[in-house]
Design a protein around this motif. Structure first.
Motif, PDB file in Angstrom:
ATOM      1  N   ASP A 110       0.813  -1.215   0.000  1.00 53.14           N
ATOM      2  CA  ASP A 110       0.000   0.000   0.000  1.00 53.14           C
ATOM      3  C   ASP A 110       0.845   1.264   0.000  1.00 53.14           C
ATOM      4  OD1 ASP A 110      -2.132  -1.716   0.020  1.00 53.14           O
ATOM      5  OD2 ASP A 110      -2.676  -1.384   2.127  1.00 53.14           O
ATOM      6  N   ALA A 111       2.076   1.174   0.527  1.00 50.27           N
ATOM      7  CA  ALA A 111       2.975   2.340   0.562  1.00 50.27           C
ATOM      8  C   ALA A 111       3.865   2.415  -0.673  1.00 50.27           C
ATOM      9  CB  ALA A 111       3.839   2.292   1.822  1.00 50.27           C
ATOM     10  N   ASN A 112       3.719   1.434  -1.572  1.00 48.58           N
ATOM     11  CA  ASN A 112       4.518   1.406  -2.806  1.00 48.58           C
ATOM     12  C   ASN A 112       6.019   1.452  -2.546  1.00 48.58           C
ATOM     13  OD1 ASN A 112       2.300   1.365  -4.720  1.00 48.58           O
ATOM     14  ND2 ASN A 112       1.927   3.505  -4.142  1.00 48.58           N
ATOM     15  N   VAL A 113       6.476   0.670  -1.556  1.00 50.47           N
ATOM     16  CA  VAL A 113       7.918   0.627  -1.305  1.00 50.47           C
ATOM     17  C   VAL A 113       8.607  -0.045  -2.490  1.00 50.47           C
ATOM     18  CG1 VAL A 113       7.578   0.536   1.197  1.00 50.47           C
ATOM     19  CG2 VAL A 113       7.892  -1.586  -0.080  1.00 50.47           C
ATOM     20  N   LYS A 114       9.874   0.286  -2.678  1.00 46.08           N
ATOM     21  CA  LYS A 114      10.602  -0.234  -3.836  1.00 46.08           C
ATOM     22  C   LYS A 114      10.945  -1.715  -3.688  1.00 46.08           C
ATOM     23  CE  LYS A 114      12.649   4.260  -4.932  1.00 46.08           C
ATOM     24  NZ  LYS A 114      13.894   5.066  -4.996  1.00 46.08           N
ATOM     25  N   ARG A 115      11.238  -2.134  -2.455  1.00 45.69           N
ATOM     26  CA  ARG A 115      11.619  -3.531  -2.273  1.00 45.69           C
ATOM     27  C   ARG A 115      11.429  -3.924  -0.809  1.00 45.69           C
ATOM     28  NH1 ARG A 115      17.033  -4.481  -4.897  1.00 45.69           N
ATOM     29  NH2 ARG A 115      15.719  -4.199  -6.742  1.00 45.69           N
ATOM     30  N   PHE A 116      11.026  -5.165  -0.622  1.00 43.43           N
ATOM     31  CA  PHE A 116      10.784  -5.730   0.709  1.00 43.43           C
ATOM     32  C   PHE A 116      11.775  -6.872   0.916  1.00 43.43           C
ATOM     33  CE2 PHE A 116       8.585  -8.583   3.662  1.00 43.43           C
ATOM     34  CZ  PHE A 116       8.030  -7.721   4.597  1.00 43.43           C
ATOM     35  N   VAL A 117      12.785  -6.634   1.751  1.00 41.67           N
ATOM     36  CA  VAL A 117      13.796  -7.645   2.059  1.00 41.67           C
ATOM     37  C   VAL A 117      13.485  -8.200   3.447  1.00 41.67           C
ATOM     38  CG1 VAL A 117      16.259  -8.106   2.386  1.00 41.67           C
ATOM     39  CG2 VAL A 117      15.506  -6.429   0.666  1.00 41.67           C
ATOM     40  N   TYR A 118      13.421  -9.512   3.579  1.00 45.01           N
ATOM     41  CA  TYR A 118      12.975 -10.071   4.856  1.00 45.01           C
ATOM     42  C   TYR A 118      13.894 -11.195   5.340  1.00 45.01           C
ATOM     43  CZ  TYR A 118      10.934 -13.806   1.941  1.00 45.01           C
ATOM     44  OH  TYR A 118      10.748 -14.830   1.048  1.00 45.01           O
ATOM     45  N   ALA A 119      13.899 -11.347   6.655  1.00 45.70           N
ATOM     46  CA  ALA A 119      14.690 -12.391   7.295  1.00 45.70           C
ATOM     47  C   ALA A 119      13.965 -13.720   7.179  1.00 45.70           C
ATOM     48  CB  ALA A 119      14.930 -12.046   8.765  1.00 45.70           C
ATOM     49  N   ALA A 120      14.488 -14.599   6.341  1.00 44.13           N
ATOM     50  CA  ALA A 120      14.009 -15.970   6.270  1.00 44.13           C
ATOM     51  C   ALA A 120      14.912 -16.816   7.174  1.00 44.13           C
ATOM     52  CB  ALA A 120      14.014 -16.459   4.828  1.00 44.13           C
ATOM     53  N   SER A 121      14.823 -18.136   7.076  1.00 44.31           N
ATOM     54  CA  SER A 121      15.562 -18.959   8.032  1.00 44.31           C
ATOM     55  C   SER A 121      16.024 -20.268   7.416  1.00 44.31           C
ATOM     56  CB  SER A 121      14.683 -19.259   9.246  1.00 44.31           C
ATOM     57  OG  SER A 121      15.275 -20.211  10.099  1.00 44.31           O
ATOM     58  N   SER A 122      17.190 -20.717   7.859  1.00 44.23           N
ATOM     59  CA  SER A 122      17.703 -22.019   7.430  1.00 44.23           C
ATOM     60  C   SER A 122      16.849 -23.161   7.965  1.00 44.23           C
ATOM     61  CB  SER A 122      19.149 -22.201   7.901  1.00 44.23           C
ATOM     62  OG  SER A 122      19.238 -22.144   9.319  1.00 44.23           O
ATOM     63  N   SER A 123      16.003 -22.883   8.963  1.00 44.56           N
ATOM     64  CA  SER A 123      15.114 -23.923   9.493  1.00 44.56           C
ATOM     65  C   SER A 123      14.139 -24.419   8.429  1.00 44.56           C
ATOM     66  CB  SER A 123      14.333 -23.400  10.703  1.00 44.56           C
ATOM     67  OG  SER A 123      13.448 -22.359  10.336  1.00 44.56           O
ATOM     68  N   THR A 124      13.964 -23.643   7.366  1.00 39.41           N
ATOM     69  CA  THR A 124      13.075 -24.028   6.269  1.00 39.41           C
ATOM     70  C   THR A 124      13.533 -25.324   5.601  1.00 39.41           C
ATOM     71  OG1 THR A 124      12.439 -21.729   5.866  1.00 39.41           O
ATOM     72  CG2 THR A 124      12.161 -23.254   4.031  1.00 39.41           C
ATOM     73  N   TYR A 125      14.820 -25.646   5.716  1.00 40.63           N
ATOM     74  CA  TYR A 125      15.311 -26.875   5.085  1.00 40.63           C
ATOM     75  C   TYR A 125      14.806 -28.136   5.783  1.00 40.63           C
ATOM     76  CZ  TYR A 125      18.193 -24.018   2.102  1.00 40.63           C
ATOM     77  OH  TYR A 125      18.603 -23.099   1.169  1.00 40.63           O
ATOM     78  N   GLY A 126      14.354 -27.993   7.027  1.00 41.73           N
ATOM     79  CA  GLY A 126      13.673 -29.081   7.716  1.00 41.73           C
ATOM     80  C   GLY A 126      14.428 -30.394   7.709  1.00 41.73           C
ATOM     81  N   ASP A 127      13.724 -31.462   7.295  1.00 39.46           N
ATOM     82  CA  ASP A 127      14.312 -32.799   7.365  1.00 39.46           C
ATOM     83  C   ASP A 127      15.115 -33.180   6.118  1.00 39.46           C
ATOM     84  OD1 ASP A 127      12.331 -33.210   5.499  1.00 39.46           O
ATOM     85  OD2 ASP A 127      11.242 -34.720   6.666  1.00 39.46           O
ATOM     86  N   SER A 128      15.353 -32.224   5.246  1.00 35.59           N
ATOM     87  CA  SER A 128      16.196 -32.503   4.080  1.00 35.59           C
ATOM     88  C   SER A 128      17.616 -32.837   4.542  1.00 35.59           C
ATOM     89  CB  SER A 128      16.235 -31.296   3.148  1.00 35.59           C
ATOM     90  OG  SER A 128      17.201 -31.471   2.136  1.00 35.59           O
ATOM     91  N   GLU A 129      18.134 -33.963   4.098  1.00 34.75           N
ATOM     92  CA  GLU A 129      19.459 -34.406   4.537  1.00 34.75           C
ATOM     93  C   GLU A 129      20.569 -34.005   3.569  1.00 34.75           C
ATOM     94  OE1 GLU A 129      19.263 -38.600   5.243  1.00 34.75           O
ATOM     95  OE2 GLU A 129      17.869 -38.399   6.936  1.00 34.75           O
ATOM     96  N   SER A 130      20.223 -33.400   2.458  1.00 31.54           N
ATOM     97  CA  SER A 130      21.237 -33.039   1.467  1.00 31.54           C
ATOM     98  C   SER A 130      22.127 -31.910   1.984  1.00 31.54           C
ATOM     99  CB  SER A 130      20.560 -32.607   0.163  1.00 31.54           C
ATOM    100  OG  SER A 130      19.767 -31.451   0.365  1.00 31.54           O
ATOM    101  N   LEU A 131      23.425 -32.028   1.717  1.00 34.56           N
ATOM    102  CA  LEU A 131      24.399 -31.004   2.065  1.00 34.56           C
ATOM    103  C   LEU A 131      25.305 -30.771   0.866  1.00 34.56           C
ATOM    104  CD1 LEU A 131      25.554 -32.037   5.674  1.00 34.56           C
ATOM    105  CD2 LEU A 131      24.049 -30.141   5.063  1.00 34.56           C
TER     106      LEU A 131
END
Length: 322
Positions: A110-131
């Protein structure tokens, strides 16, 4: 000069971002309800004419709209962190991390900001075992906190496609450094260990200590936020990035590094023994980020590896937390 709103700006990461961008000459607005942030983190900024503090809660849409009005960019750091906290109180974690996030997205739109940068998390990888962890390959979440951070990514993606908002998510990997709070039930492991060692107490490691993390110094996180906010590359927006070093350290080795650095100030610390307790529910065994995407699209180059970061952090802890 940019006008930047930093939510959670009185917290550990947020206050470092506020300080950095004020130092660069930008106009910075800090929005915080001080549930986990502290006035002393930003007291040194309050007299700066380019700094503004709004004490309010992201769960209130009116506050979000007021804070976002006239801003060029939003760096959204406000959240209730901690996997154990979310397990103990999933409702509040969801209200803040999902409801509050959605409020800020709507306010940004609604404020027409140019960009929204947000803190996501490595916890999103969950039970994925790939490294190493690659942005496009995730598993099932292992905690309510992880669910909330994944929902943030889904909402950001939908808002980008539906409303044309530019969004970038930064999946933080175990951030540490100056002004990280060592107190409380949900304190992060590094400042908690440091305080215990400085008090000549035996640190408690959950499990055998073989679990590993991609510990990431605060200056690397600041760099990623700046690059995400400033990039002119159209291919670099509306996506997520690992925000890490690209190396992993076991908890046992981490303690050795901390004892080595702290022993320069107090030789007795070297002799302190470690206690091992049970594993924590919801903990991911190993975490290691691929940072190739951030290097390629944002030009990211970590300034601190684990040893350099710990050396700077321990000096700050010793001077400020004793």
């Amino acid at each position: 000069m940019k006008k930047i709103l930093i939510t959670g700006g009185a917290g550990f990461i947020g206050s470092n971002l506020c300080e950095y961008f004020i130092g660069k000459g930008h106009h910075v607005t800090c929005l915080d309800n001080f549930s986990t942030g502290f006035h002393h983190n930003i007291d040194h900024l309050k007299s700066n004419p380019n700094f503004k503090l709004i004490e309010g809660d992201i769960r209130d849409i009116g506050t979000c709209n007021m804070a976002a009005e006239g801003q060029d960019y939003i760096l959204h750091q406000a959240a209730l962190g901690s996997v154990p906290r979310s397990i103990n109180d999933p409702i509040t974690s969801n209200d803040v991390n999902v409801g509050g996030f959605l409020n800020m997205l709507v306010a940004a739109r609604d404020a027409n900001v140019k960009r929204f940068v947000y803190a996501a998390s490595s916890s999103t990888y969950g039970d994925s075992e790939s490294l190493p962890k690659v942005e496009e390959v995730i598993g099932k979440p292992l905690s309510p906190y992880a669910i909330t951070k994944y929902v943030n990514e889904l909402y950001a993606d939908v808002f980008s496609k539906t409303y044309g908002i530019e969004t970038i998510g930064l999946r933080y990997f175990n951030v540490f450094g100056r002004r990280q709070n060592p107190e409380g039930a949900y304190a992060a492991v590094i400042p908690k260990f440091v305080i215990q060692l400085m008090n000549h107490e035996s640190p408690v490691i959950n499990g055998t200590g073989d679990y590993s993390r991609d510990f990431t110094y605060i200056d690397n996180v600041i760099q990623m936020n700046e690059r995400a906010m400033s990039t002119k590359n159209p291919e670099a927006v509306n996506t997520v990035y690992n925000t890490a070093v690209g190396d992993r350290t076991t908890l046992n080795l981490l303690l050795e590094y901390l004892k080595e650095n702290l022993s320069a100030f107090d030789s007795k610390i070297k002799e302190i023994h470690t206690i091992h307790g049970p594993n924590r529910i919801g903990d991911i065994p190993h975490s290691l980020a691929s940072i190739e995407k951030a290097k390629e699209l944002l030009g990211y180059k970590p300034s601190h590896d684990i040893k350099a970061g710990l050396k700077d952090a321990v000096t700050w802890y010793w001077e400020n937390l004793r």
